[in-house]
Enzyme design. Structure first.
Site, PDB file in Angstrom:
ATOM      1  N   ARG A  92       0.845  -1.205   0.000  1.00  0.00           N
ATOM      2  CA  ARG A  92       0.000   0.000   0.000  1.00  0.00           C
ATOM      3  C   ARG A  92       0.874   1.247   0.000  1.00  0.00           C
ATOM      4  NH1 ARG A  92      -2.208  -3.928   3.354  1.00  0.00           N
ATOM      5  NH2 ARG A  92      -4.348  -4.532   2.851  1.00  0.00           N
ATOM      6  N   ASP A 152      -9.503  -4.953   8.147  1.00  0.00           N
ATOM      7  CA  ASP A 152      -8.568  -5.929   8.729  1.00  0.00           C
ATOM      8  C   ASP A 152      -9.160  -6.540  10.005  1.00  0.00           C
ATOM      9  OD1 ASP A 152      -5.891  -4.495   7.264  1.00  0.00           O
ATOM     10  OD2 ASP A 152      -7.580  -3.256   7.825  1.00  0.00           O
ATOM     11  N   ARG A 155     -11.489  -9.099   8.969  1.00  0.00           N
ATOM     12  CA  ARG A 155     -10.759 -10.294   8.518  1.00  0.00           C
ATOM     13  C   ARG A 155     -10.297 -11.127   9.710  1.00  0.00           C
ATOM     14  NH1 ARG A 155      -7.633  -6.937   3.785  1.00  0.00           N
ATOM     15  NH2 ARG A 155      -8.997  -7.564   2.082  1.00  0.00           N
ATOM     16  N   HIS A 179      -3.266   0.413   8.451  1.00  0.00           N
ATOM     17  CA  HIS A 179      -3.941  -0.528   7.551  1.00  0.00           C
ATOM     18  C   HIS A 179      -2.851  -0.952   6.565  1.00  0.00           C
ATOM     19  CE1 HIS A 179      -6.521  -2.333   4.576  1.00  0.00           C
ATOM     20  NE2 HIS A 179      -6.251  -1.414   3.686  1.00  0.00           N
TER      21      HIS A 179
HETATM   22  P1  NAD Z   1      -9.655   1.418  -9.428  1.00  0.00           P
HETATM   23  O1  NAD Z   1      -8.442   1.622 -10.258  1.00  0.00           O
HETATM   24  O2  NAD Z   1     -10.637   0.376  -9.810  1.00  0.00           O
HETATM   25  O3  NAD Z   1     -10.445   2.796  -9.301  1.00  0.00           O
HETATM   26  C1  NAD Z   1      -9.851   4.009  -9.036  1.00  0.00           C
HETATM   27  C2  NAD Z   1     -10.674   5.082  -9.709  1.00  0.00           C
HETATM   28  O4  NAD Z   1     -10.128   6.354  -9.351  1.00  0.00           O
HETATM   29  C3  NAD Z   1     -10.660   5.002 -11.244  1.00  0.00           C
HETATM   30  O5  NAD Z   1     -11.986   4.902 -11.727  1.00  0.00           O
HETATM   31  C4  NAD Z   1      -9.992   6.293 -11.671  1.00  0.00           C
HETATM   32  O6  NAD Z   1     -10.515   6.844 -12.874  1.00  0.00           O
HETATM   33  C5  NAD Z   1     -10.298   7.202 -10.468  1.00  0.00           C
HETATM   34  N1  NAD Z   1      -9.410   8.359 -10.373  1.00  0.00           N
HETATM   35  C6  NAD Z   1      -8.055   8.362 -10.473  1.00  0.00           C
HETATM   36  N2  NAD Z   1      -7.608   9.644 -10.317  1.00  0.00           N
HETATM   37  C7  NAD Z   1      -8.688  10.416 -10.100  1.00  0.00           C
HETATM   38  C8  NAD Z   1      -8.865  11.804  -9.868  1.00  0.00           C
HETATM   39  N3  NAD Z   1      -7.833  12.653  -9.835  1.00  0.00           N
HETATM   40  N4  NAD Z   1     -10.126  12.264  -9.683  1.00  0.00           N
HETATM   41  C9  NAD Z   1     -11.184  11.428  -9.723  1.00  0.00           C
HETATM   42  N5  NAD Z   1     -11.077  10.103  -9.956  1.00  0.00           N
HETATM   43  C10 NAD Z   1      -9.839   9.603 -10.147  1.00  0.00           C
HETATM   44  O7  NAD Z   1      -9.127   1.157  -7.921  1.00  0.00           O
HETATM   45  P2  NAD Z   1      -9.949   0.458  -6.736  1.00  0.00           P
HETATM   46  O8  NAD Z   1      -9.689  -0.995  -6.760  1.00  0.00           O
HETATM   47  O9  NAD Z   1     -11.342   0.989  -6.729  1.00  0.00           O
HETATM   48  O10 NAD Z   1      -9.150   1.043  -5.478  1.00  0.00           O
HETATM   49  C11 NAD Z   1      -9.261   2.398  -5.111  1.00  0.00           C
HETATM   50  C12 NAD Z   1      -8.389   2.667  -3.903  1.00  0.00           C
HETATM   51  O11 NAD Z   1      -8.940   1.992  -2.765  1.00  0.00           O
HETATM   52  C13 NAD Z   1      -6.951   2.147  -4.049  1.00  0.00           C
HETATM   53  O12 NAD Z   1      -6.043   3.070  -3.487  1.00  0.00           O
HETATM   54  C14 NAD Z   1      -6.976   0.865  -3.226  1.00  0.00           C
HETATM   55  O13 NAD Z   1      -5.689   0.491  -2.778  1.00  0.00           O
HETATM   56  C15 NAD Z   1      -7.892   1.293  -2.101  1.00  0.00           C
HETATM   57  N6  NAD Z   1      -8.446   0.222  -1.282  1.00  0.00           N
HETATM   58  C16 NAD Z   1      -8.539   0.503   0.030  1.00  0.00           C
HETATM   59  C17 NAD Z   1      -9.029  -0.458   0.900  1.00  0.00           C
HETATM   60  C18 NAD Z   1      -9.120  -0.140   2.369  1.00  0.00           C
HETATM   61  O14 NAD Z   1      -9.426  -1.005   3.199  1.00  0.00           O
HETATM   62  N7  NAD Z   1      -8.864   1.094   2.756  1.00  0.00           N
HETATM   63  C19 NAD Z   1      -9.419  -1.712   0.402  1.00  0.00           C
HETATM   64  C20 NAD Z   1      -9.328  -1.953  -0.967  1.00  0.00           C
HETATM   65  C21 NAD Z   1      -8.826  -0.965  -1.803  1.00  0.00           C
END
Ligand code: NAD
Length: 319
Positions: A92, A152, A155, A179
Site C-alpha cells: 500500500r 482488517d 478479517r 492498515h
Molecule cells: P480502481 O483503479 O478500480 O479505481 C480508481 C478510480 O479512481 C478510477 O476509476 C480512476 O478513474 C479514479 N481516479 C483516479 N484519479 C482520479 C482523480 N484525480 N479524480 C477522480 N477520480 C480519479 O481502484 P480500486 O480498486 O477501486 O481502489 C481504489 C483505492 O482503494 C486504491 O487506493 C486501493 O488500494 C484502495 N483500497 C482501500 C481499501 C481499504 O481497506 N482502505 C481496500 C481496498 C482498496
C-alpha cells in the site's frame, strides 16, 4: 452533527472497484436518499450510475447520479476512493506518491463544494491519505476519517471465528495501527463471550490455552489477505465496501459504534500528529473519540512501532 432522517446525501469520489461496490452496498442498505459518483473518467462514472439505477425497482428509493464536483454540494458524507490501487506484489505504501498527487487535486474541490461534510478516506495508503486529507481540508479532526483497519478487523474476526467455531459477530477484537504491513492484532483486548482468548481456549479445547503459533498464523493471514486476493483476482472490494457502509451507518444513525477507523492521534500511547486506527467512537460528529483501551505492553509496542513507520512516510511527503 447529523440528525437527518429525511435526506441523506452521500458522494463517492472514484468509480473504480471500491467506489462502485461501495455505492452498491449503500443502495442495498437503504441508508442514502441521494448518491453522487464523481470520477476523472466520466464515462465510467456514468456507466456505474446507470447500472446501479437499473436496480432501483428492487431497493429503497435513492437517487443515483454521476456528476462533477459541484454536484456533491450539501453532501453529508464524501467517500474518497479515487486513485491507484495495488498491483500484484505492490505494498500500500508503494502508492503514496501517486495518490498524494491525486488527493491534492481532489480535496480542495471537495472542501469547496461540501464544506460541512464528513470525509471518509478509503484510498491507500489510507492512514497517510487520511492525514493528507486532514491537512489539506483544514476540517476539524473528527470530520476526517479513514476506513483504517475496519476491514482488517473484520478479517481477523472471521479467521478467529472459523478457528474457534464461534459466530463472527460474537468475536470481539481489533486490528490496530496501520492498515498495512505493520498492523497488529490487539490480542490483549480480544474476547469471546467475555473471556480473553487464553481463558476461552482453555475452556474450549483445554490444551494449554491460546497458542502463540496460532496467534502468529492468524496475524500473518490477516496482513497477507489483500496480497492473496489481489494475486488471485486483481483487486479487493466486496468486504471493504461493506466496511465503508458500516462506517456510514454509524455516522448517519449517530450510533456511537466502536470501530477501528483511522483518525488523528493526539498523544494516545505517546503517539501524535499521525492518523492510525484504534477503537474509536463513531457517531454523527464523525470519529468523535478514540478510546483509551487497556492494551498490554506487547500490543502497545506493536502499535507504537506501526506509528513510527507511518510517521516516517508522512515526514517524506512532498506537499
Ligand atoms: P480502481 O483503479 O478500480 O479505481 C480508481 C478510480 O479512481 C478510477 O476509476 C480512476 O478513474 C479514479 N481516479 C483516479 N484519479 C482520479 C482523480 N484525480 N479524480 C477522480 N477520480 C480519479 O481502484 P480500486 O480498486 O477501486 O481502489 C481504489 C483505492 O482503494 C486504491 O487506493 C486501493 O488500494 C484502495 N483500497 C482501500 C481499501 C481499504 O481497506 N482502505 C481496500 C481496498 C482498496
Amino acid at each position: 452533527m447529523l440528525h437527518k432522517a429525511d435526506v441523506v446525501k452521500i458522494s463517492i469520489i472514484g468509480a473504480g472497484f471500491v467506489g462502485s461496490t461501495t455505492a452498491y452496498a449503500l443502495i442495498m442498505s437503504g441508508i442514502a436518499s441521494e448518491i453522487v459518483i464523481v470520477d476523472l473518467n466520466k464515462e465510467k462514472a456514468e456507466g456505474e450510475a446507470m447500472d446501479l439505477s437499473h436496480g432501483l425497482a428492487f431497493v429503497k428509493p435513492v437517487q443515483i447520479k454521476a456528476g462533477d464536483y459541484e454536484d456533491i454540494i450539501d453532501s453529508d458524507i464524501v467517500i474518497l476512493t479515487a486513485g491507484a490501487n495495488q498491483k500484484p506484489g505492490e505494498t500500500r505504501i508503494d502508492l503514496i506518491n501517486r495518490n498524494v498527487q491525486v488527493f491534492k487535486s481532489i480535496v480542495p474541490e471537495v472542501v469547496r463544494y461540501a464544506p460541512k461534510a464528513i470525509l471518509l478516506v478509503v484510498t491507500n495508503p489510507v492512514d497517510i491519505l487520511t492525514y493528507v486529507t486532514y491537512k489539506l481540508s483544514g476540517f476539524p479532526k473528527e470530520r476526517v476519517i479513514g476506513s483504517g483497519t475496519v476491514l482488517d478487523t473484520a478479517r481477523l474476526r472471521y479467521l478467529l471465528s472459523n478457528r474457534c467455531g464461534v459466530d463472527v459477530r460474537n468475536v470481539h477484537t481489533y486490528m490496530i495501527g496501520e492498515h498495512g504491513d505493520t498492523e497488529v492484532p490487539a490480542w490483549s483486548i480480544t474476547t469471546i463471550a467475555g473471556a480473553n482468548l487464553n481463558q476461552f481456549c482453555l475452556h474450549c479445547c483445554g490444551d494449554g490455552g491460546c497458542k502463540e503459533e496460532c496467534q502468529q498464523e492468524l496475524h500473518q493471514k490477516t496482513v497477507g489477505a489483500a496480497y492473496e486476493i489481489i494475486e488471485k483476482k486483481g483487486a479487493t472490494y466486496y468486504a471493504v465496501a461493506l466496511g465503508v457502509k458500516r462506517i456510514v451507518e454509524a455516522i448517519i444513525r449517530n450510533e456511537n459504534s466502536i470501530l477501528s477507523v483511522s483518525s488523528l492521534l493526539e498523544g494516545q500511547f505517546g503517539v501524535r500528529d499521525v492518523c492510525l486506527s484504534l477503537p474509536t467512537i463513531v457517531n454523527g460528529q464523525g470519529a468523535e473519540r478514540i478510546l483509551n483501551v487497556p492494551l498490554d505492553d506487547k500490543d502497545i509496542q506493536g502499535f507504537v512501532k506501526s506509528a513510527k513507520t507511518i510517521k516516517k512516510f508522512i515526514d517524506q511527503i512532498q506537499w
